[in-house]
Design a protein around this motif. Sequence first.
Motif, PDB file in Angstrom:
ATOM      1  N   ALA A   1       0.839  -1.208   0.000  1.00  0.00           N
ATOM      2  CA  ALA A   1       0.000   0.000   0.000  1.00  0.00           C
ATOM      3  C   ALA A   1       0.871   1.255   0.000  1.00  0.00           C
ATOM      4  O   ALA A   1       0.585   2.222  -0.720  1.00  0.00           O
ATOM      5  CB  ALA A   1      -0.926  -0.013   1.221  1.00  0.00           C
ATOM      6  N   GLN A   2       1.945   1.235   0.795  1.00  0.00           N
ATOM      7  CA  GLN A   2       2.856   2.388   0.836  1.00  0.00           C
ATOM      8  C   GLN A   2       3.477   2.617  -0.542  1.00  0.00           C
ATOM      9  O   GLN A   2       3.578   3.758  -1.014  1.00  0.00           O
ATOM     10  CB  GLN A   2       3.982   2.126   1.851  1.00  0.00           C
ATOM     11  CG  GLN A   2       3.517   2.015   3.288  1.00  0.00           C
ATOM     12  CD  GLN A   2       4.576   1.399   4.194  1.00  0.00           C
ATOM     13  OE1 GLN A   2       5.514   0.757   3.725  1.00  0.00           O
ATOM     14  NE2 GLN A   2       4.423   1.585   5.493  1.00  0.00           N
ATOM     15  N   GLN A   3       3.899   1.533  -1.159  1.00  0.00           N
ATOM     16  CA  GLN A   3       4.563   1.652  -2.461  1.00  0.00           C
ATOM     17  C   GLN A   3       3.603   2.178  -3.519  1.00  0.00           C
ATOM     18  O   GLN A   3       3.953   3.043  -4.322  1.00  0.00           O
ATOM     19  CB  GLN A   3       5.123   0.284  -2.885  1.00  0.00           C
ATOM     20  CG  GLN A   3       6.291  -0.156  -2.006  1.00  0.00           C
ATOM     21  CD  GLN A   3       6.734  -1.582  -2.276  1.00  0.00           C
ATOM     22  OE1 GLN A   3       6.378  -2.182  -3.287  1.00  0.00           O
ATOM     23  NE2 GLN A   3       7.519  -2.137  -1.361  1.00  0.00           N
ATOM     24  N   ARG A   4       2.381   1.674  -3.491  1.00  0.00           N
ATOM     25  CA  ARG A   4       1.375   2.096  -4.461  1.00  0.00           C
ATOM     26  C   ARG A   4       1.127   3.591  -4.363  1.00  0.00           C
ATOM     27  O   ARG A   4       1.102   4.303  -5.354  1.00  0.00           O
ATOM     28  CB  ARG A   4       0.080   1.322  -4.200  1.00  0.00           C
ATOM     29  CG  ARG A   4      -0.660   0.937  -5.441  1.00  0.00           C
ATOM     30  CD  ARG A   4      -1.788  -0.063  -5.212  1.00  0.00           C
ATOM     31  NE  ARG A   4      -2.360  -0.105  -3.885  1.00  0.00           N
ATOM     32  CZ  ARG A   4      -2.261  -1.173  -3.079  1.00  0.00           C
ATOM     33  NH1 ARG A   4      -1.625  -2.248  -3.463  1.00  0.00           N
ATOM     34  NH2 ARG A   4      -2.819  -1.157  -1.896  1.00  0.00           N
ATOM     35  N   GLU A   5       0.980   4.090  -3.136  1.00  0.00           N
ATOM     36  CA  GLU A   5       0.632   5.510  -3.008  1.00  0.00           C
ATOM     37  C   GLU A   5       1.817   6.420  -3.292  1.00  0.00           C
ATOM     38  O   GLU A   5       1.625   7.596  -3.568  1.00  0.00           O
ATOM     39  CB  GLU A   5      -0.020   5.804  -1.660  1.00  0.00           C
ATOM     40  CG  GLU A   5       0.876   5.677  -0.480  1.00  0.00           C
ATOM     41  CD  GLU A   5       0.072   5.586   0.820  1.00  0.00           C
ATOM     42  OE1 GLU A   5      -1.164   5.585   0.784  1.00  0.00           O
ATOM     43  OE2 GLU A   5       0.719   5.497   1.869  1.00  0.00           O
ATOM     44  N   LEU A   6       3.031   5.880  -3.242  1.00  0.00           N
ATOM     45  CA  LEU A   6       4.196   6.694  -3.614  1.00  0.00           C
ATOM     46  C   LEU A   6       4.658   6.385  -5.044  1.00  0.00           C
ATOM     47  O   LEU A   6       5.735   6.803  -5.456  1.00  0.00           O
ATOM     48  CB  LEU A   6       5.343   6.455  -2.628  1.00  0.00           C
ATOM     49  CG  LEU A   6       5.205   7.185  -1.290  1.00  0.00           C
ATOM     50  CD1 LEU A   6       6.317   6.788  -0.338  1.00  0.00           C
ATOM     51  CD2 LEU A   6       5.199   8.695  -1.480  1.00  0.00           C
TER      52      LEU A   6
ATOM     53  N   TYR B   1      -8.925   0.326   7.061  1.00  0.00           N
ATOM     54  CA  TYR B   1      -9.201   1.689   7.543  1.00  0.00           C
ATOM     55  C   TYR B   1      -7.978   2.599   7.484  1.00  0.00           C
ATOM     56  O   TYR B   1      -8.059   3.770   7.834  1.00  0.00           O
ATOM     57  CB  TYR B   1      -9.779   1.659   8.965  1.00  0.00           C
ATOM     58  CG  TYR B   1      -8.851   1.129  10.032  1.00  0.00           C
ATOM     59  CD1 TYR B   1      -7.870   1.950  10.597  1.00  0.00           C
ATOM     60  CD2 TYR B   1      -8.959  -0.189  10.482  1.00  0.00           C
ATOM     61  CE1 TYR B   1      -7.023   1.461  11.591  1.00  0.00           C
ATOM     62  CE2 TYR B   1      -8.115  -0.688  11.464  1.00  0.00           C
ATOM     63  CZ  TYR B   1      -7.148   0.145  12.011  1.00  0.00           C
ATOM     64  OH  TYR B   1      -6.315  -0.333  12.978  1.00  0.00           O
ATOM     65  N   ARG B   2      -6.863   2.064   7.036  1.00  0.00           N
ATOM     66  CA  ARG B   2      -5.634   2.858   6.961  1.00  0.00           C
ATOM     67  C   ARG B   2      -5.865   4.093   6.084  1.00  0.00           C
ATOM     68  O   ARG B   2      -6.441   4.010   5.019  1.00  0.00           O
ATOM     69  CB  ARG B   2      -4.521   2.023   6.345  1.00  0.00           C
ATOM     70  CG  ARG B   2      -3.234   2.799   6.093  1.00  0.00           C
ATOM     71  CD  ARG B   2      -2.220   1.918   5.364  1.00  0.00           C
ATOM     72  NE  ARG B   2      -0.953   2.597   5.199  1.00  0.00           N
ATOM     73  CZ  ARG B   2      -0.597   3.259   4.102  1.00  0.00           C
ATOM     74  NH1 ARG B   2      -1.412   3.303   3.064  1.00  0.00           N
ATOM     75  NH2 ARG B   2       0.564   3.862   4.024  1.00  0.00           N
ATOM     76  N   LYS B   3      -5.377   5.228   6.595  1.00  0.00           N
ATOM     77  CA  LYS B   3      -5.458   6.437   5.798  1.00  0.00           C
ATOM     78  C   LYS B   3      -4.238   6.496   4.886  1.00  0.00           C
ATOM     79  O   LYS B   3      -3.183   5.959   5.200  1.00  0.00           O
ATOM     80  CB  LYS B   3      -5.485   7.664   6.705  1.00  0.00           C
ATOM     81  CG  LYS B   3      -6.724   7.707   7.592  1.00  0.00           C
ATOM     82  CD  LYS B   3      -7.191   9.146   7.778  1.00  0.00           C
ATOM     83  CE  LYS B   3      -8.609   9.230   8.296  1.00  0.00           C
ATOM     84  NZ  LYS B   3      -8.820   8.564   9.568  1.00  0.00           N
ATOM     85  N   HIS B   4      -4.386   7.186   3.773  1.00  0.00           N
ATOM     86  CA  HIS B   4      -3.243   7.348   2.878  1.00  0.00           C
ATOM     87  C   HIS B   4      -2.080   7.995   3.626  1.00  0.00           C
ATOM     88  O   HIS B   4      -2.277   8.858   4.473  1.00  0.00           O
ATOM     89  CB  HIS B   4      -3.604   8.217   1.677  1.00  0.00           C
ATOM     90  CG  HIS B   4      -4.342   7.442   0.631  1.00  0.00           C
ATOM     91  ND1 HIS B   4      -3.806   6.333   0.011  1.00  0.00           N
ATOM     92  CD2 HIS B   4      -5.576   7.598   0.105  1.00  0.00           C
ATOM     93  CE1 HIS B   4      -4.682   5.841  -0.848  1.00  0.00           C
ATOM     94  NE2 HIS B   4      -5.776   6.592  -0.808  1.00  0.00           N
TER      95      HIS B   4
END
Length: 111
Positions: free
Chosen positions: A44-49, A97-100
């Motif tokens: 998820a971290q990689q996707r949003e960055l 529920y993790r926020k970006h």
Amino acid sequence: MKRIYVMKKLPLRRDYYAICLFGFIFSVRPLSATELNHELIHAAQQRELLYIPFFIWYVIEWGILFFKYRNWEKAYFHIRFEQEAYHHQSDLEYLKYRKHFGYRRQNKLRS
Ligand SMILES: [Zn+2]
């Protein structure tokens, strides 16, 4: 769709059992739910960055933290992406529920 590949060996180093690269998870053995969750948080971290900036940021932060702590392992555990992943890996609902940019919050890592 989960893209998980169990391999005999991982690239770079031998002292880790799983790695998440570009949304794909590679591991040397089947992962527990908690371990898988850790890697999915990295996904998820990689996707949003947008992937490449994630790895650049990750490596630079690790380097800076190494100069601070003079210890690769300690530096690794203080990387903000690892802090978020370790802090929330046991919460299997976390990604729902993790926020970006959840790693921006100062997560306290259990020592
Ligand atoms: Zn990690």
